[in-house]
Every structure is written in C-alpha cells, then in structure tokens.
Scaffold this active site. Structure first.
Site, mmCIF file in Angstrom:
data_model
loop_
_atom_site.group_PDB
_atom_site.id
_atom_site.type_symbol
_atom_site.label_atom_id
_atom_site.label_comp_id
_atom_site.label_asym_id
_atom_site.label_seq_id
_atom_site.Cartn_x
_atom_site.Cartn_y
_atom_site.Cartn_z
ATOM 1 N N ASN A 104 0.823 -1.205 0.000
ATOM 2 C CA ASN A 104 0.000 0.000 0.000
ATOM 3 C C ASN A 104 0.860 1.260 0.000
ATOM 4 O O ASN A 104 1.973 1.263 0.524
ATOM 5 C CB ASN A 104 -0.931 0.023 1.217
ATOM 6 C CG ASN A 104 -1.876 -1.162 1.233
ATOM 7 O OD1 ASN A 104 -2.070 -1.800 0.196
ATOM 8 N ND2 ASN A 104 -2.417 -1.492 2.388
ATOM 9 N N ASP A 106 -0.708 4.207 0.946
ATOM 10 C CA ASP A 106 -1.568 5.182 1.635
ATOM 11 C C ASP A 106 -0.993 5.708 2.948
ATOM 12 O O ASP A 106 -1.496 6.701 3.493
ATOM 13 C CB ASP A 106 -2.979 4.592 1.859
ATOM 14 C CG ASP A 106 -2.978 3.279 2.667
ATOM 15 O OD1 ASP A 106 -3.883 2.455 2.456
ATOM 16 O OD2 ASP A 106 -2.069 3.076 3.498
ATOM 17 N N HIS A 121 5.883 -0.474 -2.778
ATOM 18 C CA HIS A 121 5.444 0.267 -3.960
ATOM 19 C C HIS A 121 5.460 1.774 -3.760
ATOM 20 O O HIS A 121 4.846 2.497 -4.538
ATOM 21 C CB HIS A 121 4.022 -0.179 -4.355
ATOM 22 C CG HIS A 121 3.962 -1.621 -4.760
ATOM 23 N ND1 HIS A 121 2.799 -2.359 -4.672
ATOM 24 C CD2 HIS A 121 4.914 -2.468 -5.215
ATOM 25 C CE1 HIS A 121 3.048 -3.597 -5.085
ATOM 26 N NE2 HIS A 121 4.319 -3.696 -5.408
ATOM 27 N N CYS A 153 14.396 22.553 -9.561
ATOM 28 C CA CYS A 153 14.863 22.683 -10.961
ATOM 29 C C CYS A 153 13.729 22.960 -11.942
ATOM 30 O O CYS A 153 13.972 23.131 -13.136
ATOM 31 C CB CYS A 153 15.610 21.404 -11.379
ATOM 32 S SG CYS A 153 14.513 20.004 -11.649
ATOM 33 N N GLY A 190 -5.135 -9.063 3.203
ATOM 34 C CA GLY A 190 -5.801 -8.083 2.349
ATOM 35 C C GLY A 190 -5.150 -7.864 1.009
ATOM 36 O O GLY A 190 -5.104 -6.747 0.499
ATOM 37 N N SER A 192 -4.810 -9.530 -3.080
ATOM 38 C CA SER A 192 -5.335 -10.510 -4.056
ATOM 39 C C SER A 192 -4.210 -11.414 -4.544
ATOM 40 O O SER A 192 -4.437 -12.335 -5.315
ATOM 41 C CB SER A 192 -5.964 -9.769 -5.240
ATOM 42 O OG SER A 192 -4.990 -8.898 -5.819
ATOM 43 N N ASN A 216 -8.400 -12.899 4.356
ATOM 44 C CA ASN A 216 -9.023 -12.294 3.183
ATOM 45 C C ASN A 216 -10.452 -12.822 3.076
ATOM 46 O O ASN A 216 -10.645 -14.027 3.163
ATOM 47 C CB ASN A 216 -8.220 -12.682 1.925
ATOM 48 C CG ASN A 216 -8.596 -11.846 0.725
ATOM 49 O OD1 ASN A 216 -9.763 -11.531 0.515
ATOM 50 N ND2 ASN A 216 -7.591 -11.450 -0.063
HETATM 51 C C1 BV8 Z 1 8.274 -5.298 -11.649
HETATM 52 C C2 BV8 Z 1 1.575 1.470 -6.909
HETATM 53 C C3 BV8 Z 1 10.164 -5.808 -13.071
HETATM 54 C C4 BV8 Z 1 0.924 2.482 -7.754
HETATM 55 C C5 BV8 Z 1 1.184 -0.803 -7.751
HETATM 56 C C6 BV8 Z 1 6.349 -11.433 -12.718
HETATM 57 C C7 BV8 Z 1 7.469 -10.897 -12.116
HETATM 58 C C8 BV8 Z 1 7.660 -9.515 -12.113
HETATM 59 C C9 BV8 Z 1 6.704 -8.651 -12.684
HETATM 60 C C10 BV8 Z 1 5.590 -9.203 -13.278
HETATM 61 C C11 BV8 Z 1 5.410 -10.585 -13.295
HETATM 62 N N1 BV8 Z 1 4.230 -10.812 -13.927
HETATM 63 C C12 BV8 Z 1 3.671 -9.642 -14.288
HETATM 64 C C13 BV8 Z 1 4.474 -8.651 -13.944
HETATM 65 C C14 BV8 Z 1 4.212 -7.245 -14.187
HETATM 66 C C15 BV8 Z 1 3.457 -6.576 -13.046
HETATM 67 C C16 BV8 Z 1 2.363 -7.413 -12.448
HETATM 68 O O1 BV8 Z 1 2.550 -8.034 -11.401
HETATM 69 N N2 BV8 Z 1 1.198 -7.408 -13.065
HETATM 70 C C17 BV8 Z 1 0.078 -8.161 -12.514
HETATM 71 C C18 BV8 Z 1 -1.170 -7.304 -12.562
HETATM 72 C C19 BV8 Z 1 -0.039 -9.460 -13.290
HETATM 73 N N3 BV8 Z 1 4.399 -6.216 -12.015
HETATM 74 C C20 BV8 Z 1 5.092 -5.068 -12.150
HETATM 75 O O2 BV8 Z 1 5.032 -4.361 -13.141
HETATM 76 C C21 BV8 Z 1 6.011 -4.704 -11.011
HETATM 77 N N4 BV8 Z 1 7.295 -4.382 -11.555
HETATM 78 O O3 BV8 Z 1 8.184 -6.398 -11.222
HETATM 79 O O4 BV8 Z 1 9.421 -4.841 -12.333
HETATM 80 C C22 BV8 Z 1 9.444 -5.945 -14.396
HETATM 81 C C23 BV8 Z 1 9.388 -4.833 -15.239
HETATM 82 C C24 BV8 Z 1 8.758 -4.988 -16.481
HETATM 83 C C25 BV8 Z 1 8.155 -6.203 -16.859
HETATM 84 C C26 BV8 Z 1 8.188 -7.303 -15.973
HETATM 85 C C27 BV8 Z 1 8.841 -7.163 -14.757
HETATM 86 C C28 BV8 Z 1 5.499 -3.469 -10.292
HETATM 87 C C29 BV8 Z 1 4.210 -3.761 -9.578
HETATM 88 C C30 BV8 Z 1 3.791 -2.550 -8.715
HETATM 89 C C31 BV8 Z 1 2.694 -1.795 -9.392
HETATM 90 N N5 BV8 Z 1 2.220 -0.728 -8.526
HETATM 91 N N6 BV8 Z 1 0.814 0.217 -6.964
HETATM 92 C C32 BV8 Z 1 -0.435 2.858 -7.250
HETATM 93 O O5 BV8 Z 1 -0.891 2.345 -6.201
HETATM 94 O O6 BV8 Z 1 -1.051 3.707 -7.913
HETATM 95 S S1 BV8 Z 1 0.331 -2.241 -7.717
HETATM 96 C C33 BV8 Z 1 -1.117 -2.132 -6.842
HETATM 97 O O7 BV8 Z 1 -1.534 -3.484 -6.707
HETATM 98 C C34 BV8 Z 1 -1.032 -1.624 -5.413
HETATM 99 O O8 BV8 Z 1 0.261 -1.386 -4.934
HETATM 100 C C35 BV8 Z 1 -1.642 -2.762 -4.624
HETATM 101 O O9 BV8 Z 1 -1.250 -2.779 -3.335
HETATM 102 C C36 BV8 Z 1 -1.125 -3.885 -5.417
HETATM 103 C C37 BV8 Z 1 -1.627 -5.238 -5.163
HETATM 104 O O10 BV8 Z 1 -3.033 -5.185 -5.135
HETATM 105 P P1 BV8 Z 1 -3.718 -5.563 -3.724
HETATM 106 O O11 BV8 Z 1 -3.072 -4.755 -2.668
HETATM 107 O O12 BV8 Z 1 -3.685 -7.025 -3.571
HETATM 108 O O13 BV8 Z 1 -5.163 -4.992 -3.940
HETATM 109 P P2 BV8 Z 1 -6.379 -5.710 -4.694
HETATM 110 O O14 BV8 Z 1 -7.456 -4.712 -4.836
HETATM 111 O O15 BV8 Z 1 -5.876 -6.437 -5.891
HETATM 112 O O16 BV8 Z 1 -6.856 -6.830 -3.650
HETATM 113 C C38 BV8 Z 1 -7.397 -6.457 -2.404
HETATM 114 C C39 BV8 Z 1 -7.691 -7.741 -1.662
HETATM 115 O O17 BV8 Z 1 -8.201 -7.402 -0.371
HETATM 116 C C40 BV8 Z 1 -8.745 -8.609 -2.342
HETATM 117 O O18 BV8 Z 1 -8.286 -9.954 -2.367
HETATM 118 C C41 BV8 Z 1 -9.965 -8.497 -1.405
HETATM 119 O O19 BV8 Z 1 -10.679 -9.715 -1.339
HETATM 120 C C42 BV8 Z 1 -9.300 -8.220 -0.087
HETATM 121 N N7 BV8 Z 1 -10.123 -7.481 0.876
HETATM 122 C C43 BV8 Z 1 -11.176 -6.644 0.633
HETATM 123 N N8 BV8 Z 1 -11.652 -6.177 1.816
HETATM 124 C C44 BV8 Z 1 -10.879 -6.725 2.811
HETATM 125 C C45 BV8 Z 1 -9.916 -7.558 2.217
HETATM 126 N N9 BV8 Z 1 -8.995 -8.244 2.938
HETATM 127 C C46 BV8 Z 1 -9.048 -8.138 4.277
HETATM 128 N N10 BV8 Z 1 -9.952 -7.354 4.929
HETATM 129 C C47 BV8 Z 1 -10.879 -6.642 4.222
HETATM 130 N N11 BV8 Z 1 -11.773 -5.881 4.872
#
Ligand code: BV8
Length: 254
Positions: A104, A106, A121, A153, A190, A192, A216
C-alpha cells in the site's frame, strides 16, 4: 476456515514464533473506506491500470495521472486507520522480530503507529523530481498545482510510487525476500496475491518452512499454498486474534 476452531492452533504457532513477517495489501485499508484495486468498488473499475499507473501514461498525460493521484490523496486524507492497522502497530512490541511489508502507498500503517514499515510500492505522500530524483514529502490536499513541478529545478514531479512495468527498489526487494524467507510465521493480509514480485513473498516464506496465514474475505491464488486461510475482514479478525493471543500469553505466564 472456521475462525474459532483454528484460532487456538494459530495462537500456539504465534506464541512459539521468534520472527513474524507480514505482507499487506489494499484490503487492510478497505475498512477505513479506501477503495481497493480489483474489488467490486475497486479503483480499477473506474480506471484501467495501463491508463494511469504506468510511466508511459504519465509522460503522455501527466495532468490526467496527477488528477487521479490527487483524487486518491483526498480520499486517504479523509480516512483513518482501522482496527486492523492498530493491532499490527501494537504487534511490533509483541514479537522478538517483527517485519511489516506493505504494497500500500496510503501511509495508514504509519498513521496507526507502525514504526518500521517496508513500503514495496512507494508512498502517495512523496513526490519525486523526474530529472534529479529529489524526493519531497507533500501532504497538500488538494495539490496546489496539477501537475506539480520541482521547486529546485522546475522539472515535472511524479508520485514516488512504483508503476506497472517499473522495477521495485532492489535493496527493498532483497531485504523483503530475505526477511520473508527467514521468518517463522508469514501473514498475507488483504491482498489478491496477483501483483508480482510482492505476491511471491509468502511463497518464499512457505518454501523456507514458515507457517503461512492468509486473512481475506475471498480466496486468492495463494490460498492453496497456505497453512491457514481465514475468510474474514482484517479489521474484524485481527482484534479477535490479538485478544486470544494476549489471553494465552497471560495464561502461559501464569
Ligand atoms: C516489476 C503502486 C520488473 C501504484 C502498484 C512477474 C514478475 C515480475 C513482474 C511481473 C510478473 N508478472 C507480471 C508482472 C508485471 C506486473 C504485475 O505483477 N502485473 C500483474 C497485474 C499481473 N508487475 C510489475 O510491473 C512490477 N514491476 O516487477 O518490475 C518488471 C518490469 C517490467 C516487466 C516485468 C517485470 C510493479 C508492480 C507494482 C505496481 N504498482 N501500486 C499505485 O498504487 O497507484 S500495484 C497495486 O496493486 C497496489 O500497490 C496494490 O497494493 C497492489 C496489489 O493489489 P492488492 O493490494 O492485492 O489490492 P487488490 O485490490 O488487488 O486486492 C485487495 C484484496 O483485499 C482482495 O483480495 C480483497 O478480497 C481483499 N479485501 C477486501 N476487503 C478486505 C480484504 N482483505 C481483508 N480485509 C478486508 N476488509
């Protein structure tokens, strides 16, 4: 998993643990009223990741991307940490070694009192100069200028966050994997568990022999690989776990 029947075994594991590591995601802030990314009311429902959380999107339209972050900053500034954040802040003193790693941006863990937070992140309250990499803390809500510029700058500022397609800070990532694969217990709370490389941290903990506990309301790709998966909201479950843990700690001390 039934909370009551599994609370005991989880407490026993935690009472014996020397080092506890946690990975949190947007779900731990959901009960504070901050939208998650991929949920029903998620941020991605209104926006598409590739339109906004990428450097390309930023260079093409810095105003649009900054309007999105300014909107998110406004939401976060109006919310408070919830009971889940507060329990984790208190757990820093409960275990000999305690590591909180968050995806996060935040800042709610820090506002709840957590002192040692590893932000994988980045942080939405920090801006970075795209020319000189100077980092500025900025809490203006709303931002005085959109897009903001560097006082030093004059270049564009960007949010100090990791976008899709950008590499995470190498030392932060290395430290996170080292701590995850050296702990006795790893929580995944929390998240996915789809964003890499963060989602691999609990798996590396499991491979190294740690007990892995997921909290979760929904199952995730990690669920099949963990020792305990509680279908629960973190803001509700963590206070219950904390209370039982402290009761058993007192009992143990006699
Ligand atoms: C990188 C910041 C090298 C900005 C974010 C394999 C290896 C490496 C990279 C990759 C790979 N496969 C794919 C990739 C590329 C990509 C990736 O992972 N894509 C995914 C979508 C497939 N990764 C990257 O690009 C990363 N870079 O590895 O560099 C590289 C470079 C180029 C190419 C390849 C590799 C960078 C990733 C970071 C991106 N930035 N955020 C911003 O916030 O604006 S990611 C964003 O998603 C947030 O940071 C967030 O925290 C994060 C993860 O999401 P979650 O936190 O899990 O949130 P989500 O909504 O998905 O889920 C919430 C969960 O909570 C749900 O399950 C829900 O059920 C649950 N919930 C709901 N209510 C509650 C609850 N749980 C508990 N209590 C509750 N009350």
């Amino acid at each position: 998993m039934d909370v009551q029947s599994e609370l005991g075994p989880v407490c026993d594991i935690l009472l014996a643990a020397k080092s506890v590591c946690l990975l949190t995601g947007a779900g731990i802030s959901a009960e504070s009223g901050i939208p998650t990314f991929r949920g029903e009311e998620g941020l991605w429902k209104t926006y598409r990741a590739e339109q906004l959380a990428t450097f390309t999107a930023f260079i093409q339209d810095p105003k649009l991307v900054w309007e999105w972050y300014d909107w998110r900053r406004g939401i976060i500034a109006s919310k408070e940490p919830n009971a889940g954040h507060k329990v984790l802040a208190e757990w820093e003193e409960l275990f000999p070694h305690f590591t909180l790693i968050t995806q996060n941006i935040d800042g709610l863990h820090q506002r709840a009192g957590s002192k040692n937070v590893i932000e994988l992140h980045g942080n939405i309250w920090k801006n970075r100069c795209i020319d000189e990499d100077t980092i500025f803390e900025n809490h203006d809500v709303p931002l005085k200028e959109i897009p903001p510029h560097c006082d030093k700058c004059g270049a564009l500022l960007r949010p100090h966050v990791v976008w899709f397609g950008e590499s995470l800070d190498g030392s932060i990532l290395h430290k996170s994997f080292q701590l995850s694969s050296g702990c006795d217990v790893m929580f995944s709370i929390g998240t996915s568990a789809v964003v890499q490389p963060a989602a691999s941290l609990p798996l590396s903990a499991a491979e190294a022999g740690a007990k892995v506990i997921e909290i979760n309301p929904d199952p995730t790709p990690l669920t099949g690989s963990v020792d305990f998966s509680f279908r629960a909201k973190s803001g509700e479950f963590l206070p219950i776990l904390d209370e039982e843990l402290r009761r058993r700690t007192k009992q143990k001390k006699g």
